[in-house]
Design an enzyme around this catalytic site. Structure first.
Site, PDB file in Angstrom:
ATOM      1  N   HIS A  18       0.838  -1.200   0.000  1.00  0.00           N
ATOM      2  CA  HIS A  18       0.000   0.000   0.000  1.00  0.00           C
ATOM      3  C   HIS A  18       0.875   1.253   0.000  1.00  0.00           C
ATOM      4  O   HIS A  18       2.112   1.166  -0.035  1.00  0.00           O
ATOM      5  CB  HIS A  18      -1.004  -0.019   1.155  1.00  0.00           C
ATOM      6  CG  HIS A  18      -0.382  -0.031   2.519  1.00  0.00           C
ATOM      7  ND1 HIS A  18       0.356   1.020   3.016  1.00  0.00           N
ATOM      8  CD2 HIS A  18      -0.379  -0.974   3.487  1.00  0.00           C
ATOM      9  CE1 HIS A  18       0.776   0.732   4.227  1.00  0.00           C
ATOM     10  NE2 HIS A  18       0.358  -0.481   4.540  1.00  0.00           N
ATOM     11  N   HIS A  21       3.971   1.597   2.289  1.00  0.00           N
ATOM     12  CA  HIS A  21       5.167   0.867   1.840  1.00  0.00           C
ATOM     13  C   HIS A  21       5.834   1.623   0.701  1.00  0.00           C
ATOM     14  O   HIS A  21       7.052   1.724   0.623  1.00  0.00           O
ATOM     15  CB  HIS A  21       4.802  -0.537   1.345  1.00  0.00           C
ATOM     16  CG  HIS A  21       4.038  -1.355   2.351  1.00  0.00           C
ATOM     17  ND1 HIS A  21       2.926  -2.086   2.016  1.00  0.00           N
ATOM     18  CD2 HIS A  21       4.220  -1.546   3.678  1.00  0.00           C
ATOM     19  CE1 HIS A  21       2.466  -2.707   3.090  1.00  0.00           C
ATOM     20  NE2 HIS A  21       3.235  -2.388   4.114  1.00  0.00           N
ATOM     21  N   CYS A 132       0.906  -9.895  20.542  1.00  0.00           N
ATOM     22  CA  CYS A 132       0.129  -9.471  19.364  1.00  0.00           C
ATOM     23  C   CYS A 132       0.645 -10.240  18.158  1.00  0.00           C
ATOM     24  O   CYS A 132       1.787 -10.044  17.737  1.00  0.00           O
ATOM     25  CB  CYS A 132       0.248  -7.968  19.115  1.00  0.00           C
ATOM     26  SG  CYS A 132      -0.478  -7.513  17.519  1.00  0.00           S
ATOM     27  N   CYS A 135       1.883  -7.875  15.281  1.00  0.00           N
ATOM     28  CA  CYS A 135       3.215  -7.281  15.499  1.00  0.00           C
ATOM     29  C   CYS A 135       4.258  -8.373  15.630  1.00  0.00           C
ATOM     30  O   CYS A 135       5.446  -8.121  15.534  1.00  0.00           O
ATOM     31  CB  CYS A 135       3.280  -6.492  16.793  1.00  0.00           C
ATOM     32  SG  CYS A 135       2.220  -5.084  16.881  1.00  0.00           S
ATOM     33  N   CYS A 151      -3.998  -4.489  20.907  1.00  0.00           N
ATOM     34  CA  CYS A 151      -2.725  -3.873  20.522  1.00  0.00           C
ATOM     35  C   CYS A 151      -3.003  -2.457  20.021  1.00  0.00           C
ATOM     36  O   CYS A 151      -3.941  -2.234  19.263  1.00  0.00           O
ATOM     37  CB  CYS A 151      -2.092  -4.733  19.428  1.00  0.00           C
ATOM     38  SG  CYS A 151      -0.958  -3.846  18.386  1.00  0.00           S
ATOM     39  N   HIS A 154      -2.594  -2.306  16.052  1.00  0.00           N
ATOM     40  CA  HIS A 154      -3.494  -3.074  15.188  1.00  0.00           C
ATOM     41  C   HIS A 154      -4.933  -3.120  15.674  1.00  0.00           C
ATOM     42  O   HIS A 154      -5.815  -3.606  14.963  1.00  0.00           O
ATOM     43  CB  HIS A 154      -2.952  -4.504  15.009  1.00  0.00           C
ATOM     44  CG  HIS A 154      -1.653  -4.517  14.283  1.00  0.00           C
ATOM     45  ND1 HIS A 154      -0.447  -4.670  14.921  1.00  0.00           N
ATOM     46  CD2 HIS A 154      -1.378  -4.320  12.977  1.00  0.00           C
ATOM     47  CE1 HIS A 154       0.516  -4.596  14.031  1.00  0.00           C
ATOM     48  NE2 HIS A 154      -0.013  -4.373  12.857  1.00  0.00           N
ATOM     49  N   LYS A 305      -6.480   7.422   9.913  1.00  0.00           N
ATOM     50  CA  LYS A 305      -5.477   6.410   9.620  1.00  0.00           C
ATOM     51  C   LYS A 305      -5.789   5.738   8.279  1.00  0.00           C
ATOM     52  O   LYS A 305      -6.950   5.464   7.978  1.00  0.00           O
ATOM     53  CB  LYS A 305      -5.526   5.382  10.760  1.00  0.00           C
ATOM     54  CG  LYS A 305      -4.431   4.381  10.709  1.00  0.00           C
ATOM     55  CD  LYS A 305      -4.499   3.477  11.925  1.00  0.00           C
ATOM     56  CE  LYS A 305      -3.580   2.291  11.692  1.00  0.00           C
ATOM     57  NZ  LYS A 305      -3.633   1.298  12.727  1.00  0.00           N
ATOM     58  N   LYS A 308      -7.302  -0.382   5.230  1.00  0.00           N
ATOM     59  CA  LYS A 308      -8.183  -1.035   4.261  1.00  0.00           C
ATOM     60  C   LYS A 308      -9.572  -1.237   4.841  1.00  0.00           C
ATOM     61  O   LYS A 308     -10.577  -1.044   4.179  1.00  0.00           O
ATOM     62  CB  LYS A 308      -7.588  -2.394   3.896  1.00  0.00           C
ATOM     63  CG  LYS A 308      -7.211  -2.449   2.436  1.00  0.00           C
ATOM     64  CD  LYS A 308      -6.910  -3.845   2.051  1.00  0.00           C
ATOM     65  CE  LYS A 308      -6.760  -3.908   0.543  1.00  0.00           C
ATOM     66  NZ  LYS A 308      -6.078  -5.077   0.118  1.00  0.00           N
TER      67      LYS A 308
HETATM   68  N1  MSP Z   1       8.270  -6.759   8.289  1.00  0.00           N
HETATM   69  C1  MSP Z   1       8.363  -5.649   9.164  1.00  0.00           C
HETATM   70  C2  MSP Z   1       9.652  -4.915   8.989  1.00  0.00           C
HETATM   71  C3  MSP Z   1      10.878  -5.736   9.124  1.00  0.00           C
HETATM   72  S1  MSP Z   1      12.316  -4.832   8.797  1.00  0.00           S
HETATM   73  C4  MSP Z   1      13.533  -5.810   9.248  1.00  0.00           C
HETATM   74  C5  MSP Z   1       7.203  -4.692   8.913  1.00  0.00           C
HETATM   75  N2  MSP Z   1       6.615  -4.782   7.740  1.00  0.00           N
HETATM   76  S2  MSP Z   1       5.350  -3.914   7.237  1.00  0.00           S
HETATM   77  O1  MSP Z   1       4.910  -4.493   5.996  1.00  0.00           O
HETATM   78  O2  MSP Z   1       4.390  -3.802   8.268  1.00  0.00           O
HETATM   79  O3  MSP Z   1       5.925  -2.513   6.844  1.00  0.00           O
HETATM   80  C6  MSP Z   1       6.098  -1.526   7.784  1.00  0.00           C
HETATM   81  C7  MSP Z   1       6.677  -0.281   7.139  1.00  0.00           C
HETATM   82  O4  MSP Z   1       5.811   0.223   6.101  1.00  0.00           O
HETATM   83  C8  MSP Z   1       6.734   0.841   8.140  1.00  0.00           C
HETATM   84  O5  MSP Z   1       7.871   0.763   8.948  1.00  0.00           O
HETATM   85  C9  MSP Z   1       6.758   2.039   7.237  1.00  0.00           C
HETATM   86  O6  MSP Z   1       8.038   2.195   6.708  1.00  0.00           O
HETATM   87  C10 MSP Z   1       5.785   1.637   6.157  1.00  0.00           C
HETATM   88  N3  MSP Z   1       4.405   2.059   6.467  1.00  0.00           N
HETATM   89  C11 MSP Z   1       3.314   1.283   6.643  1.00  0.00           C
HETATM   90  N4  MSP Z   1       2.204   2.086   6.824  1.00  0.00           N
HETATM   91  C12 MSP Z   1       2.544   3.379   6.766  1.00  0.00           C
HETATM   92  C13 MSP Z   1       1.858   4.620   6.781  1.00  0.00           C
HETATM   93  N5  MSP Z   1       0.549   4.726   6.935  1.00  0.00           N
HETATM   94  N6  MSP Z   1       2.605   5.747   6.618  1.00  0.00           N
HETATM   95  C14 MSP Z   1       3.952   5.699   6.402  1.00  0.00           C
HETATM   96  N7  MSP Z   1       4.605   4.541   6.381  1.00  0.00           N
HETATM   97  C15 MSP Z   1       3.982   3.369   6.663  1.00  0.00           C
HETATM   98  O7  MSP Z   1       6.899  -3.918   9.793  1.00  0.00           O
END
Ligand code: MSP
Length: 660
Positions: A18, A21, A132, A135, A151, A154, A305, A308
């Site tokens: 999304h 990411h 969680c 997480c 959590c 989430h 926030k 989805k």
């Molecule tokens: N798999 C772990 C990270 C492991 S790193 C060794 C993880 N993955 S995640 O798919 O949840 O991705 C998290 C990352 O996506 C966040 O740290 C951030 O960089 C990005 N974001 C997810 N949602 C976001 C927003 N709404 N806004 C900005 N960045 C966000 O955690």
């Protein structure tokens, strides 16, 4: 020269990619591109996090093997990043064999390590707590929301869990971690996040369990094969394993072991893991640590926030379809300082698109190239020395990129673009073109202008690689966003320029999202009206010409129409009228004089957007005062859905020319 290693988090494959990411990955990519433009050795790593309980659960729900789920979703991340023009050097998956080998090699060192307090870094113990599954982490009481021990992140209930696990003695690393951060050996940005991490250390660090008995989808722990390694130990290791740590790959030596900067770009949700767990694990393994963690803020949409479940999503694919990839990358990195939390709105996106991209940058490119086509037969004029030194701009812009100050770097490029646009207005190439004695002066002006355009394209290339490549190609410099190109005078005189293509055609707001009308519409029920009646009715506070409704407007003869003196005006200066959201006060060149005209367009045009424009002016309107400021005329504008869109003049028509 110091190498620079940039990583994104590796993303969970239990859900689709999304905008959050995309945000982190685009930022890391822009940084890497800027470093390469500056001539640095830079390496960008991204990838997917594929082990753990979450993946196991989703695969079960979908009735497919875990590996199939991982393959499918990892490919989606890769495809999205490819479509976002992310030039990663390596895409790591935690199910890759090279990763598994690397994790085991690191673990072997951690498992036999001695902690700073002299005890073993890894020990066996019982863990009980609220866990969680999303997480993949245990939560402290103060991290839970009641009822149901949910959590915070989430908003799902946590599970009470007891396990006989292996633990990592994080608590023994508190002083060491504090010293690393305070000394700057581990730099954490922005400052507020650094303080947050230091506060967590002050509150007391707890040991964490590094093996899981309840999970099967992961890397088995050699000492306890019925356990898998905790997913965060597995995942964090990717930053090292991806460089071929286990195989003695030279990339590992260059970018990690002897690397200059080792930077992790992460979201604020995963700071603890990157700023505490990971450095401590590496310390135990006696391996080099990251030098810098940059924490990105979170994006919300319309104040809520992005999720989805609530349908409140930013759909990067739809934005790319409607506005193009470069515009999406530009907006994400320009709208807010990187590191801050911010709110995404469609309105702000459209405004920036039209103001920054269509108007400032797009217009500069098309004006400069069009003039060279018109006045120089479409060929680069003879080379001249720079008018002013541009190396300070290059240096400062690249330095800001390196500090991940994307908005700041871009604002410097935009100041350069504005200067170039203003220089066109001040020099008036169309006037010089009429005078053969000024040929040399005109050529010199246009050579410098093309160089300014080229430099702007190079400096935006980290953020907008496609647009930059297109501009450079139009200038006859194919695929050349390289350090050497940053110098003056790379344009070859005599080179034929390609035809001018619009880069960012202006977009209108979708009809459904229309706002309240700015200029008041004409009331349909009033039947017979003269033009001057219509003007009186239509322009209460704002002398923008009214939208003429198809019905209800009087038919007039030519004798009435000729009473209206319409002229081409050139906006020389503009500023907002104090204490008014709507009014813009402009100094407009009408050929024989410069007039002050006040128009109700300030909600749709920033002052710098109108300076240099040719507009159409009603020149014989009786003066009137608006908010105490005298207006001597009226500008013509269309008003689709209540917006004001200035009428443009096609070509470099001299100010004061009559419009009939
Ligand atoms: N798999 C772990 C990270 C492991 S790193 C060794 C993880 N993955 S995640 O798919 O949840 O991705 C998290 C990352 O996506 C966040 O740290 C951030 O960089 C990005 N974001 C997810 N949602 C976001 C927003 N709404 N806004 C900005 N960045 C966000 O955690």
């Amino acid at each position: 020269m110091k190498s620079f290693y940039v990583t994104t988090p590796i993303y969970y494959v239990n859900a689709a990619p999304h905008a959050g990411h995309a945000y982190t990955t685009i930022a890391a990519d822009a940084l890497k591109r800027a470093l390469r433009l500056a001539g640095r050795r830079a390496f960008l790593l991204t990838g997917t996090d594929e082990h753990g309980q979450n993946i196991e659960r989703v695969a079960r729900e979908q009735g497919i093997p875990e590996q199939e789920l991982c393959d499918r979703n990892s490919a989606r991340f890769r495809a999205v990043f490819d479509s976002l023009d992310v030039a990663y050097d390596r895409f790591i998956r935690t199910t890759d064999e090279v990763h598994k080998r690397g994790v085991l090699a690191i673990w072997e060192r951690v498992a036999k390590a001695t902690a700073p307090d002299g005890r073993s870094a890894v020990y066996s113990g019982t863990y009980a707590g609220w866990y969680c599954p999303r997480c993949e982490g245990f939560k402290d009481e103060d991290e839970l929301v009641q009822p149901d021990n949910r959590c915070l992140t989430h908003e799902q209930p946590c599970e009470w869990t007891e396990e006989q696990n292996l633990f990592f003695r994080l608590s023994a690393y508190s002083d060491w971690l504090k010293a690393e951060i305070e000394s700057g050996r581990l730099r954490i940005d922005p400052e507020v996040r650094r303080n947050e991490v230091l506060a967590v250390i002050r509150d007391g660090l707890k040991d964490f369990s590094v093996s899981r008995a309840r999970v099967k989808w992961g890397i088995p722990v050699p000492e306890q094969p019925d356990h898998v390694l905790y997913v965060w130990v597995d995942a964090l290791s990717n930053y090292v394993t991806a460089l071929g740590y286990a195989d003695g790959d030279p990339l590992y030596r260059e970018f990690w072991e002897q690397g200059g900067v080792r930077l992790h770009v992460v979201g604020k949700d995963i700071i603890r893991f990157h700023c505490l767990y990971w450095p401590a694990l590496l310390k135990a393994a006696e391996l080099p640590r990251p030098t810098h963690v940059f924490v990105q803020g979170h994006i919300t949409k319309n104040g809520r926030k992005v999720a989805k479940s609530t349908g409140n999503i930013i759909d990067p694919e739809a934005l790319i379809r409607d506005f193009g990839l470069d515009a999406v990358r530009y907006f994400l990195l320009r709208e807010a300082p990187y590191g801050a939390d911010w709110d995404f709105t469609d309105d702000a996106f459209l405004k920036r698109f039209n103001a920054d991209l269509a108007n400032d940058f797009g217009n500069l490119v098309s004006r400069a190239l069009t003039m060279v086509h018109r006045y120089c037969d479409g060929r680069v004029p003879p080379r001249v020395a720079p008018g002013e030194d541009r190396s300070a701009l290059v240096e400062s812009c690249l330095a800001r990129y390196e500090k991940l100050e994307f908005a700041g770097a871009l604002s410097e490029v935009w100041a350069h673009v504005a200067r170039a646009n203003q220089a066109i207005v001040a020099f008036e190439p169309w006037t010089a073109a009429k005078d053969p004695a000024r040929r040399g002066e005109l050529d010199a002006f246009l050579y410098r202008l093309l160089e300014d355009v080229r430099l702007a394209a190079l400096l935006v290339s980290p953020v907008m690689p496609r647009a930059a490549t297109r501009v450079l190609a139009m200038l006859g410099r194919d695929g050349l966003a390289s350090p050497d190109e940053l110098g003056w005078g790379r344009l070859e005189p005599g080179t034929a320029l390609s035809p001018v293509e619009p880069l960012f055609p202006r977009k209108e707001k979708p009809a459904a999202a229309g706002e309240a009308a700015a200029p008041a519409p004409i009331e349909k029920k009033k039947e017979k009206k003269t033009v001057s009646d219509a003007k009186k009715d239509a322009a209460p506070a704002t002398p923008v010409a009214p939208a003429a409704a198809a019905e209800g407007v009087a038919i007039i003869g030519i004798e009435d129409f000729v009473k209206v003196d319409l002229r081409v005006g050139l906006v020389k200066e503009a500023q907002r009228v104090p204490k008014s959201d709507k009014l813009l006060q402009m100094q407009v060149d009408l050929g024989s004089e410069v007039r002050q005209i006040v128009a109700g367009i300030a909600e749709h045009y920033a002052p710098e957007q109108v300076v240099g424009r040719r507009i159409v002016v009603v020149a014989n309107l009786a003066p009137r005062k608006l908010r105490g400021v005298e207006s001597n005329g009226m500008v013509l504008a269309a008003s689709p859905e209540g917006r004001a869109v200035l009428l443009a003049v096609d070509g470099d028509v001299a100010p004061g020319t009559k419009v009939k």
